[in-house]
Design a protein around this motif. Structure first.
Motif, PDB file in Angstrom:
ATOM      1  N   SER A  92      32.424  10.179   9.961  1.00  0.00           N
ATOM      2  CA  SER A  92      31.547  11.343  10.070  1.00  0.00           C
ATOM      3  C   SER A  92      32.129  12.426  10.967  1.00  0.00           C
ATOM      4  CB  SER A  92      30.182  10.905  10.606  1.00  0.00           C
ATOM      5  OG  SER A  92      30.309  10.313  11.899  1.00  0.00           O
ATOM      6  N   GLY A  93      32.918  12.047  11.971  1.00  0.00           N
ATOM      7  CA  GLY A  93      33.510  13.035  12.860  1.00  0.00           C
ATOM      8  C   GLY A  93      34.462  13.965  12.131  1.00  0.00           C
ATOM      9  N   ILE A  94      35.281  13.412  11.250  1.00  0.00           N
ATOM     10  CA  ILE A  94      36.225  14.231  10.499  1.00  0.00           C
ATOM     11  C   ILE A  94      35.481  15.125   9.526  1.00  0.00           C
ATOM     12  CG2 ILE A  94      38.199  14.196   8.930  1.00  0.00           C
ATOM     13  CD1 ILE A  94      38.683  13.315  11.880  1.00  0.00           C
ATOM     14  N   GLU A  95      34.406  14.599   8.935  1.00  0.00           N
ATOM     15  CA  GLU A  95      33.590  15.425   8.045  1.00  0.00           C
ATOM     16  C   GLU A  95      32.966  16.588   8.814  1.00  0.00           C
ATOM     17  OE1 GLU A  95      32.435  16.815   4.603  1.00  0.00           O
ATOM     18  OE2 GLU A  95      33.597  14.960   4.808  1.00  0.00           O
ATOM     19  N   ARG A  96      32.529  16.333  10.043  1.00  0.00           N
ATOM     20  CA  ARG A  96      31.972  17.401  10.865  1.00  0.00           C
ATOM     21  C   ARG A  96      33.044  18.427  11.227  1.00  0.00           C
ATOM     22  NH1 ARG A  96      28.455  15.016  15.747  1.00  0.00           N
ATOM     23  NH2 ARG A  96      28.248  17.261  16.118  1.00  0.00           N
ATOM     24  N   LEU A  97      34.264  17.959  11.447  1.00  0.00           N
ATOM     25  CA  LEU A  97      35.359  18.879  11.750  1.00  0.00           C
ATOM     26  C   LEU A  97      35.651  19.770  10.548  1.00  0.00           C
ATOM     27  CD1 LEU A  97      37.645  19.940  13.514  1.00  0.00           C
ATOM     28  CD2 LEU A  97      39.024  17.963  12.807  1.00  0.00           C
ATOM     29  N   ALA A 237      32.556  29.157  23.107  1.00  0.00           N
ATOM     30  CA  ALA A 237      31.538  28.244  23.627  1.00  0.00           C
ATOM     31  C   ALA A 237      30.954  27.375  22.512  1.00  0.00           C
ATOM     32  CB  ALA A 237      30.432  29.036  24.315  1.00  0.00           C
ATOM     33  N   LYS A 238      30.662  27.976  21.371  1.00  0.00           N
ATOM     34  CA  LYS A 238      30.131  27.210  20.236  1.00  0.00           C
ATOM     35  C   LYS A 238      31.197  26.243  19.703  1.00  0.00           C
ATOM     36  CE  LYS A 238      28.455  27.629  15.475  1.00  0.00           C
ATOM     37  NZ  LYS A 238      27.490  26.516  15.592  1.00  0.00           N
ATOM     38  N   PHE A 239      32.409  26.737  19.560  1.00  0.00           N
ATOM     39  CA  PHE A 239      33.514  25.912  19.078  1.00  0.00           C
ATOM     40  C   PHE A 239      33.707  24.705  19.998  1.00  0.00           C
ATOM     41  CE2 PHE A 239      38.386  26.045  18.124  1.00  0.00           C
ATOM     42  CZ  PHE A 239      38.256  24.990  17.234  1.00  0.00           C
ATOM     43  N   ASP A 240      33.714  24.952  21.299  1.00  0.00           N
ATOM     44  CA  ASP A 240      33.926  23.882  22.268  1.00  0.00           C
ATOM     45  C   ASP A 240      32.773  22.878  22.251  1.00  0.00           C
ATOM     46  OD1 ASP A 240      35.317  22.511  24.273  1.00  0.00           O
ATOM     47  OD2 ASP A 240      34.302  23.610  25.868  1.00  0.00           O
ATOM     48  N   ALA A 241      31.547  23.393  22.147  1.00  0.00           N
ATOM     49  CA  ALA A 241      30.391  22.502  22.126  1.00  0.00           C
ATOM     50  C   ALA A 241      30.415  21.592  20.900  1.00  0.00           C
ATOM     51  CB  ALA A 241      29.098  23.322  22.153  1.00  0.00           C
ATOM     52  N   GLU A 242      30.770  22.159  19.758  1.00  0.00           N
ATOM     53  CA  GLU A 242      30.843  21.372  18.529  1.00  0.00           C
ATOM     54  C   GLU A 242      31.965  20.331  18.620  1.00  0.00           C
ATOM     55  OE1 GLU A 242      28.992  21.348  15.841  1.00  0.00           O
ATOM     56  OE2 GLU A 242      27.680  23.048  16.231  1.00  0.00           O
ATOM     57  N   MET A 243      33.104  20.748  19.136  1.00  0.00           N
ATOM     58  CA  MET A 243      34.248  19.851  19.223  1.00  0.00           C
ATOM     59  C   MET A 243      33.997  18.738  20.252  1.00  0.00           C
ATOM     60  SD  MET A 243      36.617  20.626  17.026  1.00  0.00           S
ATOM     61  CE  MET A 243      38.209  20.083  17.641  1.00  0.00           C
ATOM     62  N   ALA A 244      33.232  19.044  21.290  1.00  0.00           N
ATOM     63  CA  ALA A 244      32.897  18.022  22.285  1.00  0.00           C
ATOM     64  C   ALA A 244      32.026  16.937  21.681  1.00  0.00           C
ATOM     65  CB  ALA A 244      32.180  18.663  23.478  1.00  0.00           C
ATOM     66  N   GLN A 245      31.227  17.279  20.692  1.00  0.00           N
ATOM     67  CA  GLN A 245      30.413  16.286  19.992  1.00  0.00           C
ATOM     68  C   GLN A 245      31.273  15.405  19.088  1.00  0.00           C
ATOM     69  OE1 GLN A 245      27.005  15.711  20.298  1.00  0.00           O
ATOM     70  NE2 GLN A 245      27.176  17.127  22.022  1.00  0.00           N
ATOM     71  N   ILE A 246      32.298  16.000  18.512  1.00  0.00           N
ATOM     72  CA  ILE A 246      33.180  15.261  17.597  1.00  0.00           C
ATOM     73  C   ILE A 246      34.193  14.415  18.365  1.00  0.00           C
ATOM     74  CG2 ILE A 246      34.863  15.484  15.730  1.00  0.00           C
ATOM     75  CD1 ILE A 246      33.541  18.195  15.049  1.00  0.00           C
ATOM     76  N   PHE A 247      34.734  14.997  19.442  1.00  0.00           N
ATOM     77  CA  PHE A 247      35.741  14.318  20.271  1.00  0.00           C
ATOM     78  C   PHE A 247      35.260  14.305  21.720  1.00  0.00           C
ATOM     79  CE2 PHE A 247      37.999  16.471  16.765  1.00  0.00           C
ATOM     80  CZ  PHE A 247      38.570  15.366  16.142  1.00  0.00           C
ATOM     81  N   PRO A 248      34.344  13.425  22.061  1.00  0.00           N
ATOM     82  CA  PRO A 248      33.696  13.460  23.375  1.00  0.00           C
ATOM     83  C   PRO A 248      34.573  13.029  24.546  1.00  0.00           C
ATOM     84  CG  PRO A 248      32.935  11.560  22.123  1.00  0.00           C
ATOM     85  CD  PRO A 248      33.770  12.381  21.192  1.00  0.00           C
ATOM     86  N   SER A 249      35.632  12.280  24.293  1.00  0.00           N
ATOM     87  CA  SER A 249      36.429  11.775  25.405  1.00  0.00           C
ATOM     88  C   SER A 249      37.310  12.860  26.004  1.00  0.00           C
ATOM     89  CB  SER A 249      37.299  10.604  24.949  1.00  0.00           C
ATOM     90  OG  SER A 249      38.168  10.995  23.905  1.00  0.00           O
TER      91      SER A 249
END
Length: 249
Positions: A92-97, A237-249
């Motif tokens: 699902s993470g790759i699909e979100r990306l 900010a939006k890009f970073d927030a979305e990417m933090a959800q996909i790649f949280p570490s």
């Protein structure tokens, strides 16, 4: 351990060459990661033999004549070797990306998007076209932009990716095929590295922004800001927030 590693490499090569097209290909390219673009894998000798400037594999680089975007000023991929396990492209993470990139590049029409500056559009929706039909449209309509599909592939990039994956000219430009072509670019941007903790999230985000002009880099602007009126279609900010959800570490 050696046998397991070999098995992983073989699985990767099979995955990149087999789905839906029926014919395996070699991933060993013969050109450098320069203007001509190359396959996913090169030999060390080919890399060392390259005399041209190395540039990133970008949707927006290397357009001659009527191109919309100037050559990429900084490299995304500093090595010619990109080997990614098939499982990296699933989940699902790759699909979100992919969805996030689609929001930046083709929010309204998605897989059937055609660059708005194209005055003469294809006779059919992009997902109904074959690769050959797209090439014919490009040839028959010079002097206009030809970015097409969810990921807004421009002609040089589309041809390179089609060649890399061994896609037959009769293949339909389906959503599944568009995703597979985009996955090559994700691999080149460092997808495997971010999933294995070898690069930081912001580095990966900047790499993606060097491929897709609708994404901002860490400056908050498109990497192509000022080229043919390009600008980022979302904030950092939006890009970073979305990417933090996909790649949280």
């Amino acid at each position: 351990m050696f046998l397991k590693r070999c098995a992983g490499i073989v699985a990767c090569m099979i995955w990149l060459s087999m789905p839906a097209f029926g014919e395996a290909i070699s991933l060993l390219g013969s050109s450098s990661l320069g203007v001509a673009r190359s396959a996913l894998i090169q030999t060390r000798a080919e890399v060392e033999a390259s005399n041209g400037p190395r540039r990133a594999a970008s949707l927006f680089a290397g357009l001659s004549g009527a191109g919309m975007f100037a050559p990429l000023p900084d490299p995304v991929v500093k090595t010619a070797v990109v080997m990614v396990a098939p499982s990296v492209f699933s989940g699902s993470g790759i699909e979100r990306l992919r969805n996030l990139i689609g929001q930046a590049e083709s929010r309204k029409h998605g897989y059937d998007a055609v660059q708005h500056g194209a005055k003469i559009r294809p006779a059919k929706r992009p997902t109904e076209l074959t690769i050959d039909e797209i090439y014919a449209w490009i040839k028959d309509t010079p002097g206009q932009p030809h970015a097409i599909g969810r990921y807004q592939f421009i002609p040089p990039t589309l041809r390179r990716l089609v060649k890399t994956l061994g896609v037959p000219p009769q293949a339909r430009f389906s959503p599944a095929l568009q995703d597979r072509l985009a996955d090559v670019l994700l691999a080149e941007a460092g997808l495997h590295k971010i999933k294995t903790g070898k690069i930081a999230r912001h580095k990966f985000m900047n790499n993606l922004a060097m491929i897709w002009a609708g994404l901002p880099n860490s400056s908050g602007q498109s990497h192509y800001h000022g080229y043919a009126g390009n600008k980022a279609s979302m904030s950092w900010a939006k890009f970073d927030a979305e990417m933090a959800q996909i790649f949280p570490s």
